[in-house]
Design a protein around this motif. Structure first.
Motif, PDB file in Angstrom:
ATOM      1  N   ARG A  14      -5.556 -43.157  15.317  1.00 48.40           N
ATOM      2  CA  ARG A  14      -6.460 -44.285  15.523  1.00 48.40           C
ATOM      3  C   ARG A  14      -6.618 -44.534  17.026  1.00 48.40           C
ATOM      4  NH1 ARG A  14      -3.245 -48.382  11.707  1.00 48.40           N
ATOM      5  NH2 ARG A  14      -1.763 -47.684  13.251  1.00 48.40           N
ATOM      6  N   GLN A  50      -0.074 -42.594  16.426  1.00 44.49           N
ATOM      7  CA  GLN A  50       0.491 -41.585  15.531  1.00 44.49           C
ATOM      8  C   GLN A  50      -0.344 -41.392  14.270  1.00 44.49           C
ATOM      9  OE1 GLN A  50       1.812 -44.496  16.317  1.00 44.49           O
ATOM     10  NE2 GLN A  50       2.764 -45.474  14.550  1.00 44.49           N
ATOM     11  N   HIS A  51      -1.256 -42.330  13.981  1.00 44.42           N
ATOM     12  CA  HIS A  51      -2.129 -42.220  12.808  1.00 44.42           C
ATOM     13  C   HIS A  51      -3.545 -41.783  13.204  1.00 44.42           C
ATOM     14  CE1 HIS A  51       1.058 -44.100  10.528  1.00 44.42           C
ATOM     15  NE2 HIS A  51       1.089 -45.073  11.413  1.00 44.42           N
TER      16      HIS A  51
END
Length: 150
Positions: free
Chosen positions: A99, A96-97
């Protein structure tokens, strides 16, 4: 039984007969450090079958979570085989980030010695998701299923 003058193929008659031998079957998608770390972890866990080395390699949080007896087999093969064959792959996703998450889906065939000394083959399907973070390689999820060979 081995043929006269030859070596028995322990995987003859199984789907693993054409699979790569050992660590050669675990190929990273790129030379990115995350993929190389995941490869190293999988070799320690599923080819070398070395729980202590695997736990030393992963991030502290993964050691705390997966180092427990109940969860360790979802990541590490605990029996030392005569030989290992491997088929599968790594692929990538993002969290979700945004990454990188390295996802793995491998099948391992293990030639094991039975208590009477006869060999048997066991197949293991192992899926795990990893992320390389500042504190090391983190295990996000893992599942394993095992079935007898034949």
């Amino acid at each position: 039984m081995a043929p006269p003058g030859g070596i028995q193929d322990l995987f003859a008659g199984t789907e693993a007969v054409g699979w790569a031998r050992g660590a050669a079957g675990i190929e990273p998608l790129t030379d990115d450090p995350a993929y190389l770390a995941v490869r190293r972890a999988l070799v320690l866990a599923r080819v070398d079958c070395d729980p202590a080395a695997f736990l030393d390699f992963v991030a502290p949080e993964s050691r705390r979570v997966f180092g427990r007896d109940a969860l360790l087999p979802s990541l590490v093969t605990l029996r030392k085989p005569r030989e290992v064959r491997v088929s599968g792959s790594m692929f990538e996703a993002t969290d979700q980030h945004d990454r990188l998450v390295v996802m793995t889906d491998y099948r391992f065939a293990y030639a094991l010695d039975n208590p009477d000394g006869s060999p048997s083959v066991v197949f293991l399907t192992a899926q795990a998701d990893f992320q390389l973070r500042d504190d090391g390689l983190t295990v996000l999820a893992a599942t394993t299923t095992e079935r007898p060979g034949g």
